[in-house]
Design a protein around this motif. Structure first.
Motif, PDB file in Angstrom:
ATOM      1  N   PRO A  65       0.829  -1.205   0.000  1.00 45.67           N
ATOM      2  CA  PRO A  65       0.000   0.000   0.000  1.00 45.67           C
ATOM      3  C   PRO A  65       0.865   1.258   0.000  1.00 45.67           C
ATOM      4  N   PRO A  67      -3.365   2.235   6.385  1.00 52.27           N
ATOM      5  CA  PRO A  67      -4.305   2.911   5.477  1.00 52.27           C
ATOM      6  C   PRO A  67      -5.739   2.831   5.967  1.00 52.27           C
ATOM      7  N   SER A  83      -4.937   6.668  -1.816  1.00 57.65           N
ATOM      8  CA  SER A  83      -5.092   6.624  -3.273  1.00 57.65           C
ATOM      9  C   SER A  83      -6.327   7.408  -3.681  1.00 57.65           C
ATOM     10  N   THR A 111      -7.232  -1.439  -1.308  1.00 55.37           N
ATOM     11  CA  THR A 111      -7.130   0.021  -1.292  1.00 55.37           C
ATOM     12  C   THR A 111      -8.433   0.655  -1.751  1.00 55.37           C
ATOM     13  N   SER A 138      -9.450   2.545   1.507  1.00 57.19           N
ATOM     14  CA  SER A 138      -8.607   3.722   1.740  1.00 57.19           C
ATOM     15  C   SER A 138      -8.442   4.630   0.522  1.00 57.19           C
TER      16      SER A 138
END
Length: 437
Positions: free
Chosen positions: A300, A308, A316, A381, A385
């Motif tokens: 990550p 995250p 991201s 992700t 996040s």
């Protein structure tokens, strides 16, 4: 990269995107019809290595749709460099496709034209329901509080790629989880003509992607609640300075990266000239440049806490491709059936496997193919996040104005000109003034 070309194309026509209103899909009415129930035209974005590859990938799937529905789909794969201008021309002339792909960062700008079909609850039900899609992907499909202007088709996010041998040679056992660790490791890696981190300093979209995420980590959104530009907040200034300081202060990005805009940082990584790069779904590019899967690892993107998550732990932006329908298509029912087909569990597995993307459809993500180490990081992700870029009508001008400010600051850093809080704020003030003109 597909998504970087997509976002960069926006900068070619920002003045048009902000003010255009109108129709599309080949008729001057605004409500759609079923005058041509047996045909559809589809503008696909160039997702593969070239247009011919996309035709080879998509044609069997379109034949499958024709066999199931009796609707023939006329395919045109449009290069990213041309796609936005083609879409904007179609919104004003009325001579456009029925269904098309758009870069998800364009969603709110194109939504403001009034040319695209709104995906309200009724339209979502026609393709199986909004709940089939991951929330972050739907959030990147239009302005908050309004029905989305498109449906998620292919999803992507950023990850940290690292060269295992370079890390081992430097005595580094694990990839960095925080920015402090990245800088510390980076100083060990930046020696003997090699550098720790690659960047694309002249790529406006990539600049925005990185500084937007750092802005989230500093509590800055770049726009206020009314959608007005807010580029000079303490958090925004700190985010831009932190990113440029990786070259200017920390000396872990090569000065030459200030001029990169065509994915040269990926070549440097593949050739062992840099040890890390922040990118989206890079495996196929590395393979094409001679890297073996065991040569690199994926983790990550760092966050301040090392863990995250949402808010200040965002790591991201939500990247990807959405699928839209021109509101005045002559085959409104067929267009919805086609969107349903392309976002079905089966097609999502087929297409996303082929293109190396993550399915925005929840059920399709359960396929074992998306559990590979790289895709698992990208998938996790997206789910936990990632945040969408600001869904405001002038998002494209934001990419141009702030992306250019970051480019100029990288040029200063490469030339040895000090990058201070004051100089960063001055560049961002100029960018904000440009937005207000």
């Amino acid at each position: 990269m597909r998504h970087l070309r997509a976002a960069a194309a926006v900068t070619l026509a920002v003045s048009v995107a902000a003010g255009v209103t109108g129709c599309g899909g080949g008729t001057t009415s605004g409500g759609g019809s079923n005058e041509s129930p047996k045909t559809l035209t589809y503008w696909a974005s160039n997702q593969g290595p070239n247009i011919e590859a996309d035709k080879k990938i998509l044609t069997p799937e379109l034949k499958k749709f024709e066999k199931e529905t009796g609707i023939k789909v006329k395919l045109e794969v449009v290069p990213w460099a041309d796609l936005l201008n083609r879409i904007l021309a179609a919104t004003t002339s009325g001579q456009g496709p029925d269904v098309l792909n758009i870069g998800n960062t364009w969603s709110a700008s194109l939504q403001a034209t009034g040319a695209l079909l709104p995906w309200d609850d009724k339209n979502f039900e026609a393709i199986g329901g909004r709940d089939r899609f991951i929330d972050s992907a739907v959030a990147s499909a239009g302005k908050e509080g309004e029905p989305p202007a498109a449906v998620p088709l292919y999803s992507l996010s950023y990850a940290l790629y690292y060269n295992k041998k370079m890390f081992a040679d430097a005595g580094i056992k694990t990839p960095p989880a925080t920015w402090d660790q990245l800088v510390q490791d980076g100083k060990k890696l930046s020696k003997d003509g090699k550098w720790a981190l690659g960047a694309e300093g002249s790529n406006l979209s990539n600049n925005i992607h990185q500084t937007f995420v750092l802005g989230q980590q500093h509590g800055a959104d770049f726009f206020d609640k009314e959608g007005k530009a807010d580029f000079t907040s303490d958090g925004a200034v700190a985010a831009v300075k932190q990113y440029v300081d990786l070259m200017a202060k920390d000396k872990i990005i090569a000065p030459g990266n200030a001029e990169y805009a065509q994915n040269q940082s990926l070549t440097d990584f593949a050739k062992g000239r840099t040890a890390m790069v922040l990118w989206q779904a890079a495996a196929t590019t590395f393979a094409a440049q001679g890297m073996k899967p065991e040569d690199w690892g994926v983790a990550p993107v760092p966050v301040p806490s090392g863990a995250p998550g949402a808010g200040k732990q965002t790591n991201s932006m939500v990247a990807g491709i959405n699928m839209a329908v021109f509101k005045n298509t002559k085959n409104i029912d067929g267009a919805k059936k086609f969107v349903k087909f392309m976002t079905s569990d089966e097609e999502q597995k087929i297409l996303c496997k082929t293109y190396g993307s993550i399915p925005p459809v929840k059920a399709a993500q359960s396929d074992p193919a998306f559990a590979a180490p790289e895709l698992k990081v990208l998938r996790d992700t997206l789910a936990t996040s990632a945040a969408p870029l600001p869904q405001v009508p002038n998002e494209s001008q934001f990419e141009t104005a702030v992306g250019t400010a970051v480019k100029e600051l990288f040029a200063d850093a490469a030339a040895g000109t000090p990058v201070t809080t004051e100089s960063v704020k001055a560049r961002l003030e100029k960018a904000q003034q440009t937005m207000q003109q």
